[in-house]
Design a protein around this motif. Structure first.
Motif, PDB file in Angstrom:
ATOM      1  N   THR A  21       0.855  -1.184   0.000  1.00  0.00           N
ATOM      2  CA  THR A  21       0.000   0.000   0.000  1.00  0.00           C
ATOM      3  C   THR A  21       0.888   1.229   0.000  1.00  0.00           C
ATOM      4  O   THR A  21       1.939   1.254   0.641  1.00  0.00           O
ATOM      5  CB  THR A  21      -0.909   0.061   1.240  1.00  0.00           C
ATOM      6  OG1 THR A  21      -0.110  -0.028   2.420  1.00  0.00           O
ATOM      7  CG2 THR A  21      -1.923  -1.062   1.236  1.00  0.00           C
ATOM      8  N   GLY A  22       0.439   2.265  -0.726  1.00  0.00           N
ATOM      9  CA  GLY A  22       1.153   3.531  -0.745  1.00  0.00           C
ATOM     10  C   GLY A  22       2.101   3.684  -1.918  1.00  0.00           C
ATOM     11  O   GLY A  22       2.525   2.703  -2.540  1.00  0.00           O
ATOM     12  N   GLY A  23       2.426   4.931  -2.210  1.00  0.00           N
ATOM     13  CA  GLY A  23       3.418   5.234  -3.233  1.00  0.00           C
ATOM     14  C   GLY A  23       2.940   5.149  -4.661  1.00  0.00           C
ATOM     15  O   GLY A  23       3.751   5.002  -5.577  1.00  0.00           O
ATOM     16  N   LEU A  24       1.615   5.281  -4.902  1.00  0.00           N
ATOM     17  CA  LEU A  24       1.094   5.197  -6.269  1.00  0.00           C
ATOM     18  C   LEU A  24       0.607   6.546  -6.794  1.00  0.00           C
ATOM     19  O   LEU A  24      -0.010   6.611  -7.858  1.00  0.00           O
ATOM     20  CB  LEU A  24      -0.067   4.185  -6.336  1.00  0.00           C
ATOM     21  CG  LEU A  24       0.261   2.742  -5.966  1.00  0.00           C
ATOM     22  CD1 LEU A  24      -0.967   1.855  -6.171  1.00  0.00           C
ATOM     23  CD2 LEU A  24       1.427   2.213  -6.794  1.00  0.00           C
ATOM     24  N   GLY A  25       0.856   7.612  -6.052  1.00  0.00           N
ATOM     25  CA  GLY A  25       0.377   8.927  -6.451  1.00  0.00           C
ATOM     26  C   GLY A  25       1.214   9.564  -7.548  1.00  0.00           C
ATOM     27  O   GLY A  25       2.133   8.946  -8.103  1.00  0.00           O
ATOM     28  N   PRO A  26       0.947  10.856  -7.843  1.00  0.00           N
ATOM     29  CA  PRO A  26       1.607  11.525  -8.966  1.00  0.00           C
ATOM     30  C   PRO A  26       2.889  12.270  -8.595  1.00  0.00           C
ATOM     31  O   PRO A  26       3.565  12.801  -9.484  1.00  0.00           O
ATOM     32  CB  PRO A  26       0.539  12.528  -9.421  1.00  0.00           C
ATOM     33  CG  PRO A  26      -0.161  12.907  -8.152  1.00  0.00           C
ATOM     34  CD  PRO A  26      -0.173  11.653  -7.304  1.00  0.00           C
ATOM     35  N   THR A  27       3.236  12.340  -7.303  1.00  0.00           N
ATOM     36  CA  THR A  27       4.355  13.181  -6.904  1.00  0.00           C
ATOM     37  C   THR A  27       5.688  12.455  -7.052  1.00  0.00           C
ATOM     38  O   THR A  27       5.750  11.237  -7.240  1.00  0.00           O
ATOM     39  CB  THR A  27       4.184  13.646  -5.438  1.00  0.00           C
ATOM     40  OG1 THR A  27       4.175  12.521  -4.581  1.00  0.00           O
ATOM     41  CG2 THR A  27       2.876  14.406  -5.280  1.00  0.00           C
ATOM     42  N   ILE A  28       6.756  13.232  -6.893  1.00  0.00           N
ATOM     43  CA  ILE A  28       8.099  12.708  -7.152  1.00  0.00           C
ATOM     44  C   ILE A  28       8.498  11.613  -6.167  1.00  0.00           C
ATOM     45  O   ILE A  28       9.366  10.770  -6.466  1.00  0.00           O
ATOM     46  CB  ILE A  28       9.126  13.877  -7.120  1.00  0.00           C
ATOM     47  CG1 ILE A  28      10.464  13.426  -7.711  1.00  0.00           C
ATOM     48  CG2 ILE A  28       9.292  14.409  -5.701  1.00  0.00           C
ATOM     49  CD1 ILE A  28      11.426  14.568  -7.954  1.00  0.00           C
ATOM     50  N   ASP A  29       7.881  11.601  -4.981  1.00  0.00           N
ATOM     51  CA  ASP A  29       8.235  10.579  -3.988  1.00  0.00           C
ATOM     52  C   ASP A  29       7.309   9.368  -4.029  1.00  0.00           C
ATOM     53  O   ASP A  29       7.410   8.496  -3.161  1.00  0.00           O
ATOM     54  CB  ASP A  29       8.266  11.182  -2.584  1.00  0.00           C
ATOM     55  CG  ASP A  29       6.929  11.750  -2.153  1.00  0.00           C
ATOM     56  OD1 ASP A  29       6.049  11.927  -3.021  1.00  0.00           O
ATOM     57  OD2 ASP A  29       6.751  12.034  -0.952  1.00  0.00           O
ATOM     58  N   ASP A  30       6.408   9.303  -5.008  1.00  0.00           N
ATOM     59  CA  ASP A  30       5.569   8.117  -5.194  1.00  0.00           C
ATOM     60  C   ASP A  30       6.289   7.168  -6.141  1.00  0.00           C
ATOM     61  O   ASP A  30       6.257   7.341  -7.363  1.00  0.00           O
ATOM     62  CB  ASP A  30       4.192   8.515  -5.747  1.00  0.00           C
ATOM     63  CG  ASP A  30       3.338   9.235  -4.726  1.00  0.00           C
ATOM     64  OD1 ASP A  30       3.213   8.710  -3.601  1.00  0.00           O
ATOM     65  OD2 ASP A  30       2.807  10.307  -5.039  1.00  0.00           O
ATOM     66  N   LEU A  31       6.945   6.145  -5.572  1.00  0.00           N
ATOM     67  CA  LEU A  31       7.908   5.353  -6.332  1.00  0.00           C
ATOM     68  C   LEU A  31       7.631   3.853  -6.311  1.00  0.00           C
ATOM     69  O   LEU A  31       8.471   3.062  -6.748  1.00  0.00           O
ATOM     70  CB  LEU A  31       9.318   5.604  -5.766  1.00  0.00           C
ATOM     71  CG  LEU A  31       9.814   7.059  -5.859  1.00  0.00           C
ATOM     72  CD1 LEU A  31      11.041   7.245  -4.979  1.00  0.00           C
ATOM     73  CD2 LEU A  31      10.128   7.408  -7.311  1.00  0.00           C
TER      74      LEU A  31
END
Length: 415
Positions: free
Chosen positions: A67-77
């Motif tokens: 879970t987590g890290g699927l967004g559009p920002t640079i830290d979503d990896l």
């Protein structure tokens, strides 16, 4: 036996800025579905570390759920780390892109280029629809193993898990059995005493299994069975449950969703009796617990938070001489508070709490954690406790202790 491991992605979890409730929710849902979870971990927003965590988990388990890290920002990896871990490239998933464009259009906002990366999934993966957000989830595959990735936002993750990921896992693992749990709630008995009374059941019972979980001033006994149907599980659980309840007679106040407050109100309702509460150091927590139960008004008349001595005198009729001679934290004051609550609120019984929650206000004779709990139903009785912990813990434990004393009195008087 096939198993999965869970990985929560987010530096904010490691910094203590966010409590990871997702892992507990997922583990509970997978257990109920008969899927074994062998380990969980959290990792920060670092591509190499996420990839390493995935590789490590796949060395032990058939699959990984993140879970987590699927967004559009640079830290979503997360997606990039999955590609690294599995040796896959990324490809555009057109339906996911179309969904995002429709969401932005519906809100009258332009879709930025960085949002497009959310629709780029590991090649060959299975997309997971996200009607509650823009980021799709996905299940990536490699050499007989898989990595299922979901957003970290709970309102997006939960329906995706229950509607798509759990069905996938049950089909993949051919999980024909589910986990069924019966929880027996106890009060007024310590964890070690419970262990002493049911020790042989721990050792000899494998399915169902028995476990004890301690809380503040109470403990739960959990009976867990793996079975093909609820009826089969009930047939396995029932004899063990009867045995445990017999051994813990007088301490089991309810099962599953029951709380001390709901058990108390049920007893009062069955007898057509009413209760009033007077609180000092618990500050309304006892009343809050009671009023959290639907239908509490049938039996609970009300409560008085008498924190100041002047309120104890004016609202509850505590004698000024009592407070001057014995103090607010005393057996005498607790008894008078309980009687005052009963008489002034027109109830059949009054329950009172007074104590020193700290960190200030203590003396050598009356240390922090000293608590008096009184019950008056025409006959007054008081209980002295010495609680440990900080201010919040003492208030919380005192609340549980007060409810436990009342429940045991009601339970004993039924016999």
């Amino acid at each position: 036996m096939p198993s999965v491991e869970l990985i929560a992605v987010g530096t904010e979890i490691l910094l203590g800025q966010l409590v990871d409730t997702n892992t507990a929710f997922i583990a509970a849902r997978l257990a109920a579905a008969g899927i074994d979870v062998h380990a969980t971990q959290a990792v920060g927003d670092n591509r190499d570390r996420i990839a390493a965590a995935i590789r490590s988990a796949l060395s032990r388990a058939e699959g990984v759920v993140t879970t987590g890290g699927l967004g559009p920002t640079i830290d979503d990896l997360t997606k990039e780390a999955v590609c690294d871990a599995l040796g896959l490239g990324a490809e555009l998933h057109e339906p996911a892109l179309a969904h995002m464009e429709a969401v932005f259009a519906a809100h009258g906002r332009p879709m930025r280029p960085n949002n497009r990366k959310q629709a780029e999934l590991p090649e060959g993966s299975r997309a997971l629809d996200n009607p509650n957000g823009t980021a799709p989830g996905f299940i990536a595959f490699t050499a007989g193993q898989f990595v299922a990735c979901m957003p970290g936002v709970p309102r997006e993750m939960k329906p995706m898990l229950e509607g798509q990921v759990v069905p996938f896992l049950r089909e993949r693992f051919d999980a024909r059995e589910r986990i069924y749990t019966r929880v027996l709630h106890t009060i007024g008995i310590g964890e070690s005493e419970i262990d002493h009374r049911i020790d042989d059941l721990f050792r000899r019972s494998e399915n169902p299994k028995v476990a004890v979980l301690a809380h503040d001033f109470r403990a739960d006994v959990k009976i867990t069975a793996k079975a093909a149907s609820e009826a089969d599980a009930e047939a396995m659980i029932a004899p063990l449950q009867d045995d445990i309840e017999r051994r813990l007679l007088g301490h089991v106040f309810g099962r599953d969703d029951a709380t001390p407050a709901s058990a108390i109100l049920a007893q009062l309702r069955d007898r057509g009796r009413t209760l009033a509460v007077a609180e000092s150091f618990t500050g309304g927590l006892v009343s809050a617990a009671l009023t959290s139960v639907p239908g509490a008004s049938l039996s609970f008349r009300g409560g008085v938070v008498a924190y100041d001595n002047a309120v104890k005198i004016s609202q509850l009729g505590v004698a000024a001489q009592t407070l001057a001679a014995a103090g607010a934290v005393s057996e005498e004051a607790a008894r008078e508070m309980a009687r005052g609550a009963r008489e002034r609120l027109g109830a059949d019984a009054g329950l009172a709490t007074t104590g020193i929650a700290g960190p200030d206000g203590a003396t050598p004779e009356k240390p922090v954690g000293l608590v008096w709990i009184a019950l008056d139903d025409g006959e007054a009785r008081a209980h002295r406790l010495q609680l440990r912990g900080d201010r919040e813990a003492i208030q919380r434990r005192g609340t549980t202790a007060a409810l436990g004393i009342l429940w045991r009195h009601l339970n004993d008087s039924r016999r």
